[in-house]
Design an enzyme around this catalytic site. Structure first.
Site, PDB file in Angstrom:
ATOM      1  N   GLU A  14      13.846  -7.352  -1.199  1.00  8.67           N
ATOM      2  CA  GLU A  14      12.893  -6.547  -0.414  1.00  8.67           C
ATOM      3  C   GLU A  14      11.455  -6.874  -0.829  1.00  8.67           C
ATOM      4  OE1 GLU A  14      12.105  -4.609   1.886  1.00  8.67           O
ATOM      5  OE2 GLU A  14      13.524  -3.005   2.277  1.00  8.67           O
ATOM      6  N   ASP A  15      10.524  -6.637   0.058  1.00  5.99           N
ATOM      7  CA  ASP A  15       9.114  -6.798  -0.280  1.00  5.99           C
ATOM      8  C   ASP A  15       8.612  -5.591  -1.071  1.00  5.99           C
ATOM      9  OD1 ASP A  15       9.368  -5.108   1.921  1.00  5.99           O
ATOM     10  OD2 ASP A  15       7.776  -6.048   3.089  1.00  5.99           O
ATOM     11  N   ASP A  32       8.802   1.912  -0.738  1.00  3.74           N
ATOM     12  CA  ASP A  32       7.782   2.952  -0.667  1.00  3.74           C
ATOM     13  C   ASP A  32       8.496   4.304  -0.679  1.00  3.74           C
ATOM     14  OD1 ASP A  32       5.609   4.557  -0.172  1.00  3.74           O
ATOM     15  OD2 ASP A  32       5.100   3.686   1.753  1.00  3.74           O
ATOM     16  N   LYS A  79       6.394   1.548  -5.301  1.00  2.34           N
ATOM     17  CA  LYS A  79       5.377   2.590  -5.490  1.00  2.34           C
ATOM     18  C   LYS A  79       6.057   3.746  -6.202  1.00  2.34           C
ATOM     19  CE  LYS A  79       2.746   1.330  -1.373  1.00  2.34           C
ATOM     20  NZ  LYS A  79       2.386   1.710   0.015  1.00  2.34           N
ATOM     21  N   PHE A 116      -1.814   1.310   0.507  1.00  2.82           N
ATOM     22  CA  PHE A 116      -1.212   0.376   1.457  1.00  2.82           C
ATOM     23  C   PHE A 116      -1.697  -1.027   1.124  1.00  2.82           C
ATOM     24  CE2 PHE A 116      -0.393  -1.843   5.399  1.00  2.82           C
ATOM     25  CZ  PHE A 116       0.856  -1.342   5.747  1.00  2.82           C
ATOM     26  N   ASP A 134       2.268  -7.247   5.820  1.00  2.03           N
ATOM     27  CA  ASP A 134       1.296  -7.300   6.921  1.00  2.03           C
ATOM     28  C   ASP A 134       0.586  -5.975   7.161  1.00  2.03           C
ATOM     29  OD1 ASP A 134       3.592  -5.883   7.997  1.00  2.03           O
ATOM     30  OD2 ASP A 134       2.636  -6.134   9.950  1.00  2.03           O
ATOM     31  N   ARG A 160      -0.047 -11.778   6.282  1.00  2.00           N
ATOM     32  CA  ARG A 160       1.198 -12.134   5.571  1.00  2.00           C
ATOM     33  C   ARG A 160       1.022 -13.414   4.760  1.00  2.00           C
ATOM     34  NH1 ARG A 160       5.419  -8.915   7.516  1.00  2.00           N
ATOM     35  NH2 ARG A 160       5.368  -8.383   9.723  1.00  2.00           N
TER      36      ARG A 160
END
Ligand code: 5GP
Length: 175
Positions: free
Chosen positions: A99-100, A103, A131, A152, A159, A165
């Site tokens: 995963e990127d 959150d 996070k 964010f 993105d 990106r």
């Protein structure tokens, strides 16, 4: 109106490369003697997946899934739609979900349930970013690249309105 854009660099390209190599070494040790199926979540994880894959010394296969969450552009609603499913079954495979960012953890908890129902031999999560102030911390994330404050971010796959990106680092989005 001024478009929000990348501001302060929170994680540099050098820090990402160093940490990705560390994670790759740790994952390779943990999966010694097994074959890994790296499962990347598009589009955000595409750069991390590509770099992490090159750090693995154990045999691995790659597959991708694309999901979209029905939410505003900067927060997740938890309602997830599979836009592109995996190409092949994962039954009896050692799946590493890549995963990127975690959150709220809502996307991930949906994916975990969905994938666990397909009968993998094992299922672990590797996220580049997390996070920690959010409820995502309650999920069983085995490998974490960096913990971020609750801002964010964009870059290195992430993105804002499909832009930024391609940045080599992670930056805060600033108005
Ligand atoms: P969650 O369901 O954990 O709240 O959110 C997960 C997804 O929301 C991530 O895979 C990512 O696509 C998006 N997301 C969450 N936080 C950020 C952020 O700070 N920047 C960007 N670009 N996307 C984010």
């Amino acid at each position: 109106m001024v478009e929000p854009g990348p501001g302060e660099v929170l994680v540099s390209a050098e820090q990402i490369a160093k940490r990705t190599a560390e994670l790759g070494a740790e994952i390779s040790r943990d999966y010694e003697g097994r074959e890994v199926l790296m499962l990347g979540i598009l589009k955000g994880a595409f750069l991390f997946m590509a770099d992490l894959a090159r750090e693995l010394t154990v045999p691995c296969e790659l597959d991708f899934m694309a999901v979209s969450s029905y939410g505003s552009s900067t927060s997740s609603s938890g309602v997830v739609r599979i836009v592109k499913d995996l190409d092949a079954p994962i039954a009896d495979k050692h799946v590493l979900l890549v995963e990127d960012i975690v959150d709220s953890g809502l996307t991930l908890s949906y994916l975990l349930k969905n994938l666990a129902a397909r009968g993998p031999a094992s299922l672990e999560i590797c996220t580049l970013l997390s996070k920690p102030g959010r409820s995502g911390r309650d999920l069983p994330v085995r490998y974490v690249g960096f913990e971020l404050p609750d801002v964010f971010v964009v870059g290195y796959g992430l993105d804002h309105a499909q832009k930024h990106r391609n940045l080599p680092h992670i930056a805060a989005l600033e108005a």
